[in-house]
Design an enzyme around this catalytic site. Structure first.
Site, short mmCIF file in Angstrom:
data_model
loop_
_atom_site.label_atom_id
_atom_site.label_comp_id
_atom_site.label_asym_id
_atom_site.label_seq_id
_atom_site.Cartn_x
_atom_site.Cartn_y
_atom_site.Cartn_z
N GLU A 82 -0.33 4.59 13.47
CA GLU A 82 -0.34 5.75 12.77
C GLU A 82 -0.85 7.80 13.67
OE1 GLU A 82 -1.37 8.43 8.79
OE2 GLU A 82 -2.47 6.04 9.22
N HIS A 141 -2.61 7.73 5.80
CA HIS A 141 -2.52 6.66 6.05
C HIS A 141 -4.14 5.22 6.24
CE1 HIS A 141 -1.71 3.03 3.39
NE2 HIS A 141 -2.27 1.61 4.57
N HIS A 168 -9.64 1.44 0.22
CA HIS A 168 -8.01 1.59 0.27
C HIS A 168 -8.21 1.06 -1.20
CE1 HIS A 168 -4.15 1.17 1.47
NE2 HIS A 168 -4.36 0.11 2.19
N LYS A 224 -9.89 7.86 2.74
CA LYS A 224 -10.50 6.52 2.60
C LYS A 224 -11.97 6.38 3.16
CE LYS A 224 -5.93 4.22 2.90
NZ LYS A 224 -5.26 4.91 2.91
N CYS A 237 0.50 -0.93 0.62
CA CYS A 237 0.29 0.10 -0.19
C CYS A 237 1.34 1.09 -0.07
CB CYS A 237 -0.83 -0.67 1.14
SG CYS A 237 -2.27 -1.83 1.17
N PHE A 272 2.11 -3.25 3.81
CA PHE A 272 2.60 -4.75 4.31
C PHE A 272 3.66 -5.16 4.12
CE2 PHE A 272 -1.59 -6.81 4.20
CZ PHE A 272 -2.20 -6.53 5.33
#
Length: 410
Positions: free
Chosen positions: A313, A302, A339, A334, A162, A398
């Site tokens: 975050e 994010h 996403h 998002k 991502c 990831f």
């Protein structure tokens, strides 16, 4: 080192097929999440996604070519066409000889791979499409954009889950700063609303299962968040050296003032709960830009709407911003468009640029009950009119990939 400016932007996502529509969708907090229509979800735990409805690839490609391109390639073409046109470069052939193309994708042409797997299973190997490989491999978004527009400079992709799109943008910035190129077409594209990815993400409990309330499913920062909503889309930007852009009288949205890239070295899919790697990426971006946290007007997070991810975050931001953490507006796009994995960072940066140009920050319509750790933060539920000069954009993926950049309005 050369200053890197943004002169063109283009996007297609679940609430807009161009930037003009995107501005309105952001301001109105339009939510593009609904029941999945691209496949039968009867046996699936998750039945919702942020699809791009009524997308016609033949607006950008001839019928034969469109048929040979996976959906993520079609979306990349749509966004890059708009970005190049927006930049005013499309009729000037001289710049093309050494223009870089770096368009990231986390997964690439999975739709084609999944379809052709079933073709082989049912009909045999001789029926597998000879276009499977070029339709599938993640680098091909960069390839097809360079072919369509005859761009002959450095051409590759970045794959970092991502964080792919922001890593692509940073790579482009580095090429321009070094003097290797003067122009780069960059961003990300993704289209994996398909049975296998939805099942896989659902089984790892990463997706929201709020199937009966699709528009309320993506809830970054909310106490009731239960996972992200799969989206699809593309975001492409035209970057140029300031000298090149000014020499041709280009309009300039702003510039990339700094960036940071780090690794968590923690887990293959789970983010570091304390956000230490993310904090280093944010700090490095601010330090390179010579921007104090007190000068940041907007943080486009994010924040995917997962229980651990959003919290880590926020901890990273508090770590770096200290007492200034409550000042900037914080948001996650998002909540509106889901996403889009490897494309997310570029689409969301474009959202921030458009908000900076139009002096507003979209609200968070599903923020009904803020997480305890986030109640003191400046996360508006409604769209807020405000001048935005400095933006921090975060993207994490990831594998522990962290990427942050600073956009400054011109």
């Amino acid at each position: 080192m050369k200053k890197v400016v943004i002169t063109g932007i283009g996007t297609v996502n679940s609430i807009a097929k161009n930037c003009e529509e995107f501005v309105k969708g952001l301001k109105d907090m339009k939510i593009g999440i609904d029941k999945i229509t691209q496949f039968d979800t009867t046996d699936h735990k998750v039945k919702i996604a942020a699809e791009i409805k009524d997308f016609d690839p033949q607006k950008y490609l001839d019928k034969k070519t469109a048929k040979r391109y996976d959906r993520f390639l079609q979306l990349a073409i749509a966004a890059s066409d708009e970005a190049i046109k927006d930049s005013g470069l499309e009729n000037d052939g001289e710049w093309k000889e050494n223009a870089a193309v770096i368009i990231g994708s986390g997964i690439g042409g999975f739709k084609t791979l999944y379809h052709e797997f079933h073709v082989m299973e049912k009909k045999g190997p001789k029926f597998v499409s000879p276009f499977l490989i070029p339709m599938m491999i993640a680098d091909m978004a960069s390839g097809v954009v360079s072919i369509k527009h005859q761009l002959k400079g450095p051409n590759f992709t970045t794959v970092s889950a991502c964080a792919s799109a922001v890593h692509s943008i940073i790579s482009s910035v580095m090429l321009i700063k070094s003097g290797e190129v003067d122009v780069a077409i960059t961003g990300g594209s993704e289209a994996v609303i398909d049975p296998m990815p939805i099942a896989a993400f659902a089984n790892m409990t990463a997706l929201s299962q709020r199937n009966d309330e699709p528009q309320k499913a993506s809830r970054p920062f909310d106490k009731e968040r239960d996972g992200f909503v799969m989206g699809e889309g593309a975001g492409v930007l035209v970057l140029e050296s300031e000298e090149h852009a000014k020499a041709r009288g280009a309009k300039i949205y702003g510039y990339i003032a700094g960036y940071g890239m780090t690794g968590d070295a923690y887990h293959i899919s789970q983010t570091d709960p304390e956000g230490t790697g993310a904090a280093r990426a944010i700090k490095n971006a601010l330090d390179m830009a010579k921007i104090d946290p007190s000068e940041v007007d907007l943080i486009n997070c994010h924040a995917t709407s997962t229980p651990v991810g959003d919290k880590s975050e926020v901890r990273a931001i508090r770590n770096v911003f200290g007492k200034n953490a409550t000042n900037p507006i914080m948001q996650s796009t998002k909540t509106l468009i889901g996403h889009s994995l490897g494309a997310a960072g570029a689409v969301e940066l474009i959202a921030s640029i458009l908000e900076s140009q139009n002096e507003f920050a979209h609200g968070m319509p599903n923020l009904d009950n803020p997480d305890e750790e986030m109640k003191d933060l400046n996360i508006p539920k409604e769209t807020k009119n405000q001048r935005i000069d400095v933006v921090l954009k975060n993207s994490f993926g990831f594998g522990g990939h962290n990427a942050s950049l600073i956009f400054v309005r011109d």
